[in-house]
Design a protein around this motif. Structure first.
Motif, PDB file in Angstrom:
ATOM      1  N   SER A 211      42.373 -32.882  57.766  1.00 16.06           N
ATOM      2  CA  SER A 211      42.499 -32.260  59.071  1.00 16.06           C
ATOM      3  C   SER A 211      42.466 -33.352  60.023  1.00 16.06           C
ATOM      4  O   SER A 211      41.388 -34.181  60.257  1.00 16.06           O
ATOM      5  N   ILE A 212      43.242 -33.320  60.935  1.00 18.46           N
ATOM      6  CA  ILE A 212      43.348 -34.327  62.177  1.00 18.46           C
ATOM      7  C   ILE A 212      42.290 -33.593  63.060  1.00 18.46           C
ATOM      8  O   ILE A 212      42.235 -34.263  64.359  1.00 18.46           O
ATOM      9  N   LYS A 213      41.748 -32.661  62.948  1.00 12.82           N
ATOM     10  CA  LYS A 213      40.885 -31.902  64.189  1.00 12.82           C
ATOM     11  C   LYS A 213      39.237 -32.530  64.036  1.00 12.82           C
ATOM     12  O   LYS A 213      38.440 -32.032  64.614  1.00 12.82           O
ATOM     13  N   GLY A 214      39.300 -33.241  63.020  1.00 18.40           N
ATOM     14  CA  GLY A 214      37.657 -33.979  62.767  1.00 18.40           C
ATOM     15  C   GLY A 214      36.799 -32.953  62.322  1.00 18.40           C
ATOM     16  O   GLY A 214      37.087 -31.985  61.816  1.00 18.40           O
ATOM     17  N   GLU A 215      35.418 -32.972  62.992  1.00 17.21           N
ATOM     18  CA  GLU A 215      34.309 -32.147  62.605  1.00 17.21           C
ATOM     19  C   GLU A 215      34.653 -30.551  63.087  1.00 17.21           C
ATOM     20  O   GLU A 215      34.058 -29.652  62.492  1.00 17.21           O
TER      21      GLU A 215
ATOM     22  N   SER B 208      42.265 -38.376  57.402  1.00 13.70           N
ATOM     23  CA  SER B 208      42.786 -37.999  58.840  1.00 13.70           C
ATOM     24  C   SER B 208      43.286 -39.159  59.678  1.00 13.70           C
ATOM     25  O   SER B 208      44.067 -38.727  60.284  1.00 13.70           O
ATOM     26  N   ALA B 209      42.676 -40.319  59.386  1.00  6.35           N
ATOM     27  CA  ALA B 209      43.439 -41.489  60.198  1.00  6.35           C
ATOM     28  C   ALA B 209      44.778 -41.815  59.611  1.00  6.35           C
ATOM     29  O   ALA B 209      45.570 -42.585  60.059  1.00  6.35           O
ATOM     30  N   GLY B 210      45.207 -41.326  58.368  1.00  4.22           N
ATOM     31  CA  GLY B 210      46.509 -41.599  57.993  1.00  4.22           C
ATOM     32  C   GLY B 210      46.424 -42.182  56.806  1.00  4.22           C
ATOM     33  O   GLY B 210      45.173 -42.885  56.315  1.00  4.22           O
ATOM     34  N   VAL B 211      47.287 -42.312  55.799  1.00  2.00           N
ATOM     35  CA  VAL B 211      47.489 -42.859  54.657  1.00  2.00           C
ATOM     36  C   VAL B 211      48.726 -43.498  54.450  1.00  2.00           C
ATOM     37  O   VAL B 211      49.958 -42.936  54.934  1.00  2.00           O
ATOM     38  N   PRO B 212      48.956 -44.980  53.977  1.00  2.00           N
ATOM     39  CA  PRO B 212      50.343 -45.496  54.109  1.00  2.00           C
ATOM     40  C   PRO B 212      51.369 -44.675  53.438  1.00  2.00           C
ATOM     41  O   PRO B 212      50.970 -44.081  52.130  1.00  2.00           O
ATOM     42  N   VAL B 213      52.602 -44.636  53.987  1.00  2.46           N
ATOM     43  CA  VAL B 213      53.599 -44.147  53.204  1.00  2.46           C
ATOM     44  C   VAL B 213      54.273 -44.906  52.470  1.00  2.46           C
ATOM     45  O   VAL B 213      54.445 -46.162  52.721  1.00  2.46           O
ATOM     46  N   ILE B 214      54.662 -44.346  51.156  1.00  2.00           N
ATOM     47  CA  ILE B 214      55.350 -45.046  50.176  1.00  2.00           C
ATOM     48  C   ILE B 214      56.800 -45.416  50.597  1.00  2.00           C
ATOM     49  O   ILE B 214      57.262 -44.604  51.227  1.00  2.00           O
ATOM     50  N   ASP B 215      57.144 -46.776  50.180  1.00  3.94           N
ATOM     51  CA  ASP B 215      58.307 -47.238  50.377  1.00  3.94           C
ATOM     52  C   ASP B 215      59.022 -48.387  49.526  1.00  3.94           C
ATOM     53  O   ASP B 215      58.216 -48.263  48.396  1.00  3.94           O
ATOM     54  N   GLY B 216      59.855 -48.923  49.661  1.00  2.69           N
ATOM     55  CA  GLY B 216      60.309 -49.858  48.397  1.00  2.69           C
ATOM     56  C   GLY B 216      59.308 -50.844  48.185  1.00  2.69           C
ATOM     57  O   GLY B 216      59.355 -51.388  46.974  1.00  2.69           O
TER      58      GLY B 216
ATOM     59  N   LEU C 110      43.238 -28.096  52.635  1.00  2.00           N
ATOM     60  CA  LEU C 110      44.485 -28.090  52.768  1.00  2.00           C
ATOM     61  C   LEU C 110      44.753 -27.127  54.145  1.00  2.00           C
ATOM     62  O   LEU C 110      45.067 -25.828  54.307  1.00  2.00           O
ATOM     63  N   PRO C 111      44.596 -27.951  55.344  1.00  2.00           N
ATOM     64  CA  PRO C 111      45.031 -27.353  56.434  1.00  2.00           C
ATOM     65  C   PRO C 111      46.496 -27.228  56.520  1.00  2.00           C
ATOM     66  O   PRO C 111      47.274 -28.194  56.329  1.00  2.00           O
ATOM     67  N   VAL C 112      47.052 -25.938  56.938  1.00  2.00           N
ATOM     68  CA  VAL C 112      48.511 -25.831  56.820  1.00  2.00           C
ATOM     69  C   VAL C 112      49.068 -26.265  58.300  1.00  2.00           C
ATOM     70  O   VAL C 112      48.434 -25.809  59.380  1.00  2.00           O
TER      71      VAL C 112
ATOM     72  N   PRO D 195      49.707 -31.166  55.356  1.00  2.00           N
ATOM     73  CA  PRO D 195      49.754 -32.355  56.382  1.00  2.00           C
ATOM     74  C   PRO D 195      50.441 -33.629  55.806  1.00  2.00           C
ATOM     75  O   PRO D 195      50.333 -33.911  54.797  1.00  2.00           O
ATOM     76  N   ALA D 196      50.993 -34.378  56.677  1.00  2.00           N
ATOM     77  CA  ALA D 196      51.617 -35.775  56.130  1.00  2.00           C
ATOM     78  C   ALA D 196      50.615 -36.715  55.534  1.00  2.00           C
ATOM     79  O   ALA D 196      51.148 -37.227  54.544  1.00  2.00           O
ATOM     80  N   GLN D 197      49.451 -36.693  55.959  1.00  2.00           N
ATOM     81  CA  GLN D 197      48.538 -37.637  55.328  1.00  2.00           C
ATOM     82  C   GLN D 197      48.159 -37.142  54.123  1.00  2.00           C
ATOM     83  O   GLN D 197      47.930 -37.904  53.072  1.00  2.00           O
ATOM     84  N   LEU D 198      48.208 -35.723  53.639  1.00  2.00           N
ATOM     85  CA  LEU D 198      47.820 -35.352  52.271  1.00  2.00           C
ATOM     86  C   LEU D 198      48.998 -35.479  51.335  1.00  2.00           C
ATOM     87  O   LEU D 198      48.772 -35.775  50.542  1.00  2.00           O
TER      88      LEU D 198
END
Length: 196
Positions: free
Chosen positions: A10-14, A44-52, A93-95, A101-104
């Motif tokens: 979640s991007i909402k933190g605590e 929540s801070a993001g995960v690198p998106v896969i690419d080539g 799993l927050p919907v 979520p994009a990061q998940l």
């Protein structure tokens, strides 16, 4: 010793209800197994998106990677190592917008590696991360778990199963905007009923 991997999304933190639920789930598991080790991965801070570049890095043998590939693969390898080492995954799993979520999603993408988490056989795909349990803390403002609008839970269950994790349970605090107290009470009852 049991290892529990707690995955926050979640991007909402605590303030996130999903984070509160994962905390309660972990407490429930620890009550039964106080010696269990807890590893937390906060996405929540993001995960690198896969690419080539990612594809090239993770499928290049480690000894042949250049510095950039080594750095890219190191992130993917660290995420995979955490899952491999875990006996139990507790996943928030927050919907968001009826889906994950994009990061998940990016976390799952980092894990989806042929030869590492799955292989293709004559009879179809086979997951390689077997013998693990997953407990998913599903939260939503308005999307009931398992409803026609829920594009999140089925996808996550499928991906975990694709990796070989078929023991998957959901604890839901769903449709919170309609009756927050009832949603949280249902989630608490589900946590209390979890086999530890």
């Amino acid at each position: 010793m049991t290892t529990i991997l707690r995955v926050e999304a979640s991007i909402k933190g605590e303030a996130a209800v999903s984070r509160q639920l994962t905390g309660r789930i972990v407490e429930r598991l620890l009550a039964a197994d106080p010696a269990a080790a807890i590893v937390t991965r906060d996405l929540s801070a993001g995960v690198p998106v896969i690419d080539g570049a990612w594809l090239g890095a993770v499928f290049t043998p480690a000894a042949a990677r250049d510095a950039g590939q080594a750095a890219t693969a190191a992130t993917a390898d660290a995420l995979l190592a955490e899952v491999r080492a875990a006996d139990v995954l507790v996943i928030a799993l927050p919907v968001y917008n009826f889906g994950v979520p994009a990061q998940l999603k990016s976390w799952i993408d980092q894990l989806a590696r042929k030869g590492e988490t799955f292989v293709y056989t004559e009879t179809g795909p086979k997951g390689l991360l077997t013998g693990k349990r997953a407990i998913v803390a599903y939260t939503s403002d308005g999307t009931p778990l398992g409803s026609d609008l829920d594009y999140a839970s089925g996808w996550l269950r499928h991906m975990l199963g694709f990796f070989g994790i078929t023991d998957v349970e959901f604890v839901a605090a769903d449709a919170i905007v309609f009756d927050r107290d009832a949603a949280l009470a249902r989630a608490d009852a589900a946590i209390a009923a979890l086999a530890a």
